[in-house]
Every structure is written in C-alpha cells, then in structure tokens.
Design an enzyme around this catalytic site. Structure first.
Site, short mmCIF file in Angstrom:
data_model
loop_
_atom_site.label_atom_id
_atom_site.label_comp_id
_atom_site.label_asym_id
_atom_site.label_seq_id
_atom_site.Cartn_x
_atom_site.Cartn_y
_atom_site.Cartn_z
N ARG A 22 0.63 -1.22 -0.08
CA ARG A 22 -0.03 0.15 0.00
C ARG A 22 1.01 1.36 0.24
O ARG A 22 1.14 1.98 -0.87
CB ARG A 22 -0.83 0.07 0.98
CG ARG A 22 -2.05 0.97 1.16
CD ARG A 22 -1.56 2.30 1.60
NE ARG A 22 -1.23 2.47 3.07
CZ ARG A 22 -0.42 3.46 3.41
NH1 ARG A 22 -0.19 4.75 2.73
NH2 ARG A 22 0.07 3.45 4.57
N ASP A 23 1.47 1.54 0.95
CA ASP A 23 2.33 2.89 1.19
C ASP A 23 3.35 2.76 0.08
O ASP A 23 3.72 3.82 -0.58
CB ASP A 23 2.95 2.99 2.64
CG ASP A 23 3.19 4.23 2.94
OD1 ASP A 23 3.56 5.15 2.29
OD2 ASP A 23 3.35 4.68 4.19
N HIS A 221 4.98 4.81 12.85
CA HIS A 221 4.91 4.53 11.17
C HIS A 221 6.03 5.57 10.81
O HIS A 221 5.78 6.88 10.78
CB HIS A 221 3.37 4.73 10.88
CG HIS A 221 3.45 4.87 9.51
ND1 HIS A 221 2.89 3.80 8.57
CD2 HIS A 221 3.70 5.86 8.18
CE1 HIS A 221 3.00 4.23 7.34
NE2 HIS A 221 3.34 5.29 7.15
N HIS A 223 8.49 7.24 8.33
CA HIS A 223 9.40 7.35 7.29
C HIS A 223 10.92 7.68 7.19
O HIS A 223 11.14 8.33 8.33
CB HIS A 223 8.78 8.33 6.21
CG HIS A 223 7.45 7.65 5.76
ND1 HIS A 223 7.08 7.35 4.33
CD2 HIS A 223 6.10 7.46 6.24
CE1 HIS A 223 6.02 6.83 4.12
NE2 HIS A 223 5.37 6.95 5.39
N CYS A 254 3.78 9.46 0.61
CA CYS A 254 2.48 10.02 0.25
C CYS A 254 2.56 10.85 -0.79
O CYS A 254 3.04 11.99 -0.67
CB CYS A 254 2.03 10.64 1.61
SG CYS A 254 0.21 11.04 1.37
N ASN A 263 9.31 4.36 3.53
CA ASN A 263 9.21 3.96 5.26
C ASN A 263 10.48 3.28 5.75
O ASN A 263 11.32 3.08 4.73
CB ASN A 263 8.10 3.02 5.24
CG ASN A 263 6.81 3.26 5.15
OD1 ASN A 263 6.34 3.91 3.87
ND2 ASN A 263 6.04 3.68 6.34
P1 HMG Z 1 -13.47 13.51 -2.72
O1 HMG Z 1 -13.35 14.06 -4.38
O2 HMG Z 1 -13.47 14.79 -2.01
O3 HMG Z 1 -14.60 12.54 -2.77
O4 HMG Z 1 -12.41 12.69 -2.56
P2 HMG Z 1 -16.12 12.64 -2.91
O5 HMG Z 1 -16.85 12.04 -1.91
O6 HMG Z 1 -16.49 14.28 -3.49
O7 HMG Z 1 -16.36 11.87 -4.31
C1 HMG Z 1 -15.69 12.26 -5.64
C2 HMG Z 1 -15.68 10.80 -6.51
O8 HMG Z 1 -14.93 9.95 -5.79
C3 HMG Z 1 -16.97 10.32 -6.77
O9 HMG Z 1 -17.02 9.60 -7.84
C4 HMG Z 1 -17.00 9.13 -5.62
O10 HMG Z 1 -17.86 8.14 -5.80
C5 HMG Z 1 -15.70 8.66 -5.48
P3 HMG Z 1 -17.72 10.30 -9.11
O11 HMG Z 1 -18.94 10.52 -8.94
O12 HMG Z 1 -16.72 11.31 -9.43
O13 HMG Z 1 -17.32 9.24 -10.23
N1 HMG Z 1 -15.13 8.07 -4.24
C6 HMG Z 1 -14.58 6.86 -4.21
N2 HMG Z 1 -14.36 6.02 -5.20
C7 HMG Z 1 -13.67 4.76 -4.67
N3 HMG Z 1 -13.54 4.62 -3.55
C8 HMG Z 1 -13.94 5.26 -2.39
C9 HMG Z 1 -14.37 6.73 -2.84
N4 HMG Z 1 -14.78 7.66 -2.29
C10 HMG Z 1 -15.31 8.67 -3.22
N5 HMG Z 1 -13.49 5.05 -1.00
C11 HMG Z 1 -11.33 10.74 -1.09
C12 HMG Z 1 -12.27 12.29 -1.12
C13 HMG Z 1 -11.42 10.41 0.36
C14 HMG Z 1 -12.10 9.72 -1.86
C15 HMG Z 1 -10.11 11.34 -1.87
O14 HMG Z 1 -9.51 12.35 -1.32
C16 HMG Z 1 -8.96 10.15 -1.77
O15 HMG Z 1 -9.26 8.99 -2.16
N6 HMG Z 1 -7.88 10.15 -1.05
C17 HMG Z 1 -6.92 9.20 -0.97
C18 HMG Z 1 -5.77 9.83 -0.79
C19 HMG Z 1 -4.37 8.78 -0.34
O16 HMG Z 1 -4.99 7.68 -0.24
N7 HMG Z 1 -3.57 9.16 -0.09
C20 HMG Z 1 -2.46 8.27 0.47
C21 HMG Z 1 -2.48 7.59 1.71
S1 HMG Z 1 -2.37 8.34 3.24
C22 HMG Z 1 -0.48 8.15 3.65
O17 HMG Z 1 0.21 7.58 2.70
C23 HMG Z 1 -0.01 8.60 4.99
C24 HMG Z 1 0.03 6.94 5.71
O18 HMG Z 1 0.99 6.15 5.30
C25 HMG Z 1 0.83 7.39 7.21
C26 HMG Z 1 1.80 8.22 7.09
O19 HMG Z 1 2.78 8.14 6.49
O20 HMG Z 1 1.65 9.30 7.91
C27 HMG Z 1 -1.39 6.32 6.00
MG MG Z 2 3.07 6.39 5.18
#
Ligand code: HMG
Ligand code: MG
Length: 316
Positions: A22-23, A221, A223, A254, A263
């Site tokens: 994932r990450d 966690h 990095h 990210c 990480n």
């Molecule tokens: P948004 O655009 O605000 O969402 O995104 P929305 O609710 O307005 O919906 C827009 C569209 O997205 C719609 O589709 C929804 O159906 C779809 P459309 O009508 O335009 O065709 N949608 C989805 N589709 C599939 N699965 C879903 C989903 N939700 C909505 N679950 C949202 C908001 C949260 C979805 C978006 O911002 C997003 O997906 N963000 C993910 C970002 C991400 O994954 N970042 C990396 C992970 S975090 C990280 O790495 C840190 C970590 O490792 C810890 C650390 O290192 O500190 C965890």
């Molecule tokens: Mg991370």
C-alpha cells in the site's frame, strides 16, 4: 559508579505491520500490474509477516496506482487459483469513508485502516476534508465496520511535522489519536509522514502518546527521508512500544506529502531488532528475498540497506 542499564525497557518481542503493497506501491511513478502485487504479497507472507496492508479502497482518481484494489483483494481472498491465505495472516486496506468500507466488506477483508492528519493542510490535500469533517465521516466508517465484525486501525499522519505547516503541536496530534481510539480503532499508528523526526522530539511525542493511550494501542510509522527512522524507533522501543510499521526495501511515501520518501525498510528494522535480541517471528533471509523481489517488481533499486549489504555479522 553504576551505569543505568541500556535498553532496560525494550520488549522481548514486537510485531511488524507491513505496508509495502500500500504505502510502497502508492508512491511508485509506474503502476505495478496485479500479478506483481500478488508476487510481492506472497513473498511477504513467506517471510512470516502476518499483518499486511495490501491496498487502499480510495478514489482511483486520487491514487491511480491502487485502482485495482477490488481485483487484488478478490484474487487474494476469493480466487481458488491463488494459494490460500495461511492461517494467522491478516490483510488490511486503507478506507477513507463509507464507500471504501463497502468495498472492503465486499472483498471479505476482516480489517481496515482509517487515516487522517494532525495538520489541517495535509488533511485537506490528502482527503479533501477538514479535520472536523473527517472525524464526522469516520462515524460512518468505524462503528459500522466494527458492527460488521471488521477490526479498524487508525493512522494519524504528520505528527512529527507537516510539509505545508511545519511544526505540529504534539498535544493536538495525540488528542486526535485518542479520539480515534475512543471511536473504536484498536490501534493508532502515529506517522512521521515526511521523515523529519529526531530522537528527542520522538521521546516527547511518544511519552505523551503513552500517557493517553494503552501501550498495545500505540504503533509507530516512521518514514526514513532523513535517515532518522531507526534512531526514532529505538526511542520508542526504550519506552516499551511494541508495534512498528515498515515496508520491504524501504519503499513508500505519500503522493500528497511532497518530499516524503520511503518507510523504514522492514529488513533493516528486523536486522536491528534481532541484533538487539528482540523477537519478531520473521525470517530475515526471506525478508531480504522479498526486498529483492520488490526491486524487480518496481524496476528500480530500493533504498533499504540490509538487502543490499547482506546479513553477514548478525548474531544467530
Ligand atoms: P473527494 O473528491 O472529496 O470525494 O475525495 P467525493 O466524496 O466528493 O467523491 C468524488 C468521487 O470519488 C465520486 O465519484 C465518488 O464516488 C468517488 P464520481 O461521482 O466523481 O465518479 N469516491 C470513491 N471511489 C472509490 N472509493 C472510495 C471513494 N470515495 C469517493 N472510497 C477521497 C475524497 C477521500 C475519496 C479522496 O480524497 C481520496 O481517495 N484520497 C486518498 C488519498 C490517499 O490515499 N493518500 C495516501 C494515503 S495516506 C498516507 O500515505 C499516510 C500514511 O501512510 C501514514 C503516514 O505516512 O503518515 C497512512
Ligand atoms: Mg506512510
């Protein structure tokens, strides 16, 4: 004069939560095909990893590298052609909202992870919501997941620093962690998302965290952007922390945190832990093989050190 015993509080055994599928893969510029992801996960399982974050049920527009999350989960959990999941292995996936939970349920996952930031700007850039709105949205994710028998882990990102806002008040970060725990997350992984942490700061953050949360509910966690991940982990170990996230080869980052690198590498963490006499249940040689497999899958040299240098010199 007697010296205080070094590492007196370090636990005998810790658990490693693997995040490379994932990450790691979310931050690769090229999307790894499904068969490559399955090969990576097989190599992780063969090394003894029992807690593996396989993908994210997020918007494919936001993270195109993980757009095949449903197919991957189906291949791992439902396909008779893929070898059955060994007993004791728990697969998890990131879920930002109720839509993600529905996808996880359909896939048959028994654990998900919700995620948010300690800083407003990173939270907004990463999941397009304020911190307050994110907590509200999690009401539709955490409790319904638990009612469906799905365990929920929580992440708080940018605890050590935010790429947009700089320093973060640790009290604020730990208050969010506490709130996620009270909402039903069994464990909160505190993230140094951009790898800016240093040991004295880590001590301050982790002492506060352990003052507010049960020991078993705290994970780190880290990095390794600036090479301080293992030093920070030693600080956590000395405070008794038992849960650490890691990624083979040191993949990760990210896409919404500019400058974030990988990480801590799982094989580097495990080399250090075994050398300190801390058990993990993991096979270091096979972790090195998994890191090498990861390099061939992503087609680049990965930054982890032990898979490059070899395991020589480690005590049995
Ligand atoms: P948004 O655009 O605000 O969402 O995104 P929305 O609710 O307005 O919906 C827009 C569209 O997205 C719609 O589709 C929804 O159906 C779809 P459309 O009508 O335009 O065709 N949608 C989805 N589709 C599939 N699965 C879903 C989903 N939700 C909505 N679950 C949202 C908001 C949260 C979805 C978006 O911002 C997003 O997906 N963000 C993910 C970002 C991400 O994954 N970042 C990396 C992970 S975090 C990280 O790495 C840190 C970590 O490792 C810890 C650390 O290192 O500190 C965890
Ligand atoms: Mg991370």
């Amino acid at each position: 004069m007697s010296q205080p015993e070094l590492f007196a509080c370090v636990p005998d055994r810790v658990s490693v939560y693997e995040v490379s599928p994932r990450d790691g893969l979310q931050n690769e510029s090229a999307t790894v095909p499904l068969r490559g992801k399955l090969r990576l996960i097989d190599a992780l399982v063969a090394a003894g990893l029992q807690r593996i974050e396989i993908t994210s049920f997020v918007s494919p527009k936001w993270i195109p590298q993980l757009a095949d999350a449903d197919e991957l989960a189906e291949a791992l959990l439902c396909s008779p052609t893929h070898r059955p999941r060994p007993p004791g292995v728990r697969f998890s996936a990131l879920c930002p909202n109720a839509r993600g939970l529905e996808r996880a349920k359909k896939a048959g996952l028994d654990e998900i992870a919700v995620f948010m930031s300690a800083s407003e700007t990173h939270n907004k850039k990463n999941i397009n919501k304020s911190i307050e709105a994110t907590i509200k949205a999690f009401e539709e994710t955490i409790a319904p997941a638990r009612e469906a028998g799905i365990r929920v882990r929580g992440y708080v990102s940018t605890v050590w620093g935010c790429p947009y806002e700089g320093d973060i008040d640790p009290a604020r970060a730990i208050a969010i962690a506490k709130q996620l725990h009270e909402m039903g997350c069994y464990q909160i992984s505190l993230g140094d998302t951009i790898g800016s942490g240093t040991p004295r700061q880590t001590r301050d953050i982790m002492v506060r965290a352990l003052g507010e949360l049960p020991l078993e509910a705290v994970a780190m966690h880290m990095h390794d952007t600036r090479g301080t991940a293992l030093a920070n982990i030693v600080v956590g170990l000395e405070l008794g922390v038992r849960h650490f996230d890691a990624s083979v080869g040191g993949m990760g980052g990210c896409p919404y945190a500019p400058g974030a690198a990988g990480n801590v590498a799982t094989e580097d963490l495990v080399y250090m832990l075994h050398g300190m006499g801390v058990g993990t249940g993991l096979d270091l040689e096979r972790l090195v093989e998994a890191a090498k497999a990861a390099e061939s899958i992503v087609g680049r040299v990965l930054p982890g050190k032990v898979h490059q240098a070899g395991i020589r010199s480690l005590r049995a």
